[in-house]
Write a protein that holds these residues in place. Structure first.
Motif, PDB file in Angstrom:
ATOM      1  N   ILE A   1       0.857  -1.180   0.000  1.00 16.69           N
ATOM      2  CA  ILE A   1       0.000   0.000   0.000  1.00 16.69           C
ATOM      3  C   ILE A   1       0.889   1.224   0.000  1.00 16.69           C
ATOM      4  CG2 ILE A   1      -1.738   1.304   1.268  1.00 16.69           C
ATOM      5  CD1 ILE A   1      -2.754  -1.296   2.421  1.00 16.69           C
ATOM      6  N   CYS A   2       0.765   2.036  -1.032  1.00 16.13           N
ATOM      7  CA  CYS A   2       1.610   3.218  -1.178  1.00 16.13           C
ATOM      8  C   CYS A   2       0.952   4.419  -0.519  1.00 16.13           C
ATOM      9  CB  CYS A   2       1.850   3.501  -2.665  1.00 16.13           C
ATOM     10  SG  CYS A   2       2.774   5.015  -2.976  1.00 16.13           S
ATOM     11  N   LEU A   3       1.712   5.116   0.328  1.00  8.50           N
ATOM     12  CA  LEU A   3       1.230   6.337   0.956  1.00  8.50           C
ATOM     13  C   LEU A   3       2.133   7.473   0.504  1.00  8.50           C
ATOM     14  CD1 LEU A   3      -0.796   7.584   2.913  1.00  8.50           C
ATOM     15  CD2 LEU A   3       0.793   7.091   4.784  1.00  8.50           C
ATOM     16  N   PRO A   4       1.845   8.083  -0.644  1.00  3.52           N
ATOM     17  CA  PRO A   4       2.737   9.096  -1.193  1.00  3.52           C
ATOM     18  C   PRO A   4       2.693  10.378  -0.384  1.00  3.52           C
ATOM     19  CG  PRO A   4       0.718   9.005  -2.464  1.00  3.52           C
ATOM     20  CD  PRO A   4       0.632   7.883  -1.467  1.00  3.52           C
TER      21      PRO A   4
ATOM     22  N   VAL B   1       2.054  14.059  -0.176  1.00  2.00           N
ATOM     23  CA  VAL B   1       1.362  15.172  -0.817  1.00  2.00           C
ATOM     24  C   VAL B   1       1.155  16.244   0.253  1.00  2.00           C
ATOM     25  CG1 VAL B   1      -0.675  15.935  -2.067  1.00  2.00           C
ATOM     26  CG2 VAL B   1       0.171  13.607  -2.396  1.00  2.00           C
TER      27      VAL B   1
ATOM     28  N   GLY C   1      -4.650   9.650   4.079  1.00  2.00           N
ATOM     29  CA  GLY C   1      -4.464   8.331   3.487  1.00  2.00           C
ATOM     30  C   GLY C   1      -4.834   8.277   2.018  1.00  2.00           C
ATOM     31  N   VAL C   2      -4.803   7.069   1.503  1.00  2.00           N
ATOM     32  CA  VAL C   2      -5.238   6.793   0.136  1.00  2.00           C
ATOM     33  C   VAL C   2      -6.323   5.719   0.218  1.00  2.00           C
ATOM     34  CG1 VAL C   2      -3.064   7.416  -0.964  1.00  2.00           C
ATOM     35  CG2 VAL C   2      -3.380   5.091  -0.126  1.00  2.00           C
ATOM     36  N   PRO C   3      -7.209   5.623  -0.772  1.00  2.00           N
ATOM     37  CA  PRO C   3      -8.333   4.680  -0.690  1.00  2.00           C
ATOM     38  C   PRO C   3      -7.925   3.248  -0.403  1.00  2.00           C
ATOM     39  CG  PRO C   3      -8.660   6.200  -2.520  1.00  2.00           C
ATOM     40  CD  PRO C   3      -7.289   6.469  -1.998  1.00  2.00           C
ATOM     41  N   GLN C   4      -6.770   2.813  -0.945  1.00  2.00           N
ATOM     42  CA  GLN C   4      -6.368   1.413  -0.781  1.00  2.00           C
ATOM     43  C   GLN C   4      -6.087   1.043   0.674  1.00  2.00           C
ATOM     44  OE1 GLN C   4      -5.142   3.625  -2.867  1.00  2.00           O
ATOM     45  NE2 GLN C   4      -4.859   2.786  -4.930  1.00  2.00           N
TER      46      GLN C   4
ATOM     47  N   ARG D   1      -8.849  14.277   2.660  1.00  2.00           N
ATOM     48  CA  ARG D   1      -8.853  13.878   1.242  1.00  2.00           C
ATOM     49  C   ARG D   1      -9.738  12.670   0.945  1.00  2.00           C
ATOM     50  NH1 ARG D   1      -3.100  15.264   1.123  1.00  2.00           N
ATOM     51  NH2 ARG D   1      -2.921  17.293   0.132  1.00  2.00           N
ATOM     52  N   PHE D   2      -9.637  11.605   1.760  1.00  2.00           N
ATOM     53  CA  PHE D   2     -10.444  10.414   1.511  1.00  2.00           C
ATOM     54  C   PHE D   2     -11.097   9.954   2.816  1.00  2.00           C
ATOM     55  CE2 PHE D   2      -7.038  10.281  -1.669  1.00  2.00           C
ATOM     56  CZ  PHE D   2      -7.794  10.225  -2.833  1.00  2.00           C
TER      57      PHE D   2
ATOM     58  N   VAL E   1     -10.655  18.626  -2.526  1.00  2.00           N
ATOM     59  CA  VAL E   1      -9.494  18.011  -1.884  1.00  2.00           C
ATOM     60  C   VAL E   1      -9.286  18.508  -0.458  1.00  2.00           C
ATOM     61  CG1 VAL E   1      -8.296  17.606  -4.056  1.00  2.00           C
ATOM     62  CG2 VAL E   1      -7.929  19.752  -2.835  1.00  2.00           C
TER      63      VAL E   1
END
Length: 229
Positions: A65-68, A70, A160-163, A186-187, A202
């Motif tokens: 799981i990538c947490l870039p 931003v 976070g990101v959705p994944q 964000r999500f 956003v």
């Protein structure tokens, strides 16, 4: 006539054959070799430096799981602080990036902690906290969020990101206390119902009270029921 002003016979013979003296050829070769080693050293050193700087940024992307990284916008920070109004207790930012959320929380009076996998961002965050004068109340640690237990925190911030949200949802449900609040940026979380929402696009921020998530929030007393007793 012998004894003329021409060059010695052996030199004339070398020049006429087009050959370069051995001493001159060796000097030029040594010079080219030195420049070659220097160029190779510069290129190699540059590649090593780029690898050292880029690896902490690329390694998270190779995980399941990538947490870039931003950076949070100014409006996002304002919305997070708004959701912390009247809140107390310790605060943690999961994936704290360059530390701006933790620093803003520290300025608002919280003892704030940030966990970030990228060491360069952690060191930069510590520098920023020192520059802003909140180094005593804003701490940053290099750690994988899946290896940290968050039970000691009353306020949790998540970029976070959705994944990752379903797994993180389960982890926080198991670890947090009923009086904790989780703020997602964000999500949103896929299965939780937010208690408060603010912002647009956003910059949207969702706030979840764990007591609501677990269905333990006390129901409001109806005045009609009291009068009928």
């Amino acid at each position: 006539m012998e004894g003329g002003g021409g060059a010695p016979p052996e030199v004339l013979e070398e020049n006429e054959s087009g050959c370069v003296p051995a001493a001159s050829h060796g000097a030029n070769g040594l010079k080219r070799s030195s420049w070659g080693f220097l160029f190779t050293g510069i290129v190699g050193g540059t590649l090593v430096a780029v690898y050292a700087v880029a690896t902490p940024f690329l390694t998270p992307a190779l995980r399941k799981i990538c947490l870039p990284f931003v950076p949070a916008t100014t409006k996002q920070i304002e919305n997070v602080v708004k959701m912390l109004h009247c809140r107390t207790g310790s605060l943690v930012d999961i994936g704290s990036g360059d530390g701006r959320i933790v620093i803003a929380a520290a300025k608002a009076g919280f003892r704030a902690v940030g966990y970030e996998l990228n060491p360069w961002l952690v060191w930069y965050s510590r520098y920023r906290a020192w520059r802003e004068g909140v180094q005593d109340s804003a701490k940053f640690y290099i750690s994988d969020l899946w290896k940290v237990t968050f039970s000691q925190y009353s306020n949790v911030i998540v970029f976070g990101v959705p994944q990752m949200m379903p797994q993180l949802e389960e982890k926080l449900t198991l670890e947090l206390k009923d009086d904790a609040r989780v703020i997602a940026c964000r999500f949103p979380f896929p299965h939780w119902t937010p208690d408060h929402v603010t912002g647009e696009g956003v910059d949207t921020v969702w706030a979840y009270d764990v007591s609501t998530v677990r269905g333990k929030r006390p129901r409001p007393v109806r005045f009609q029921s009291i009068l009928e007793m």
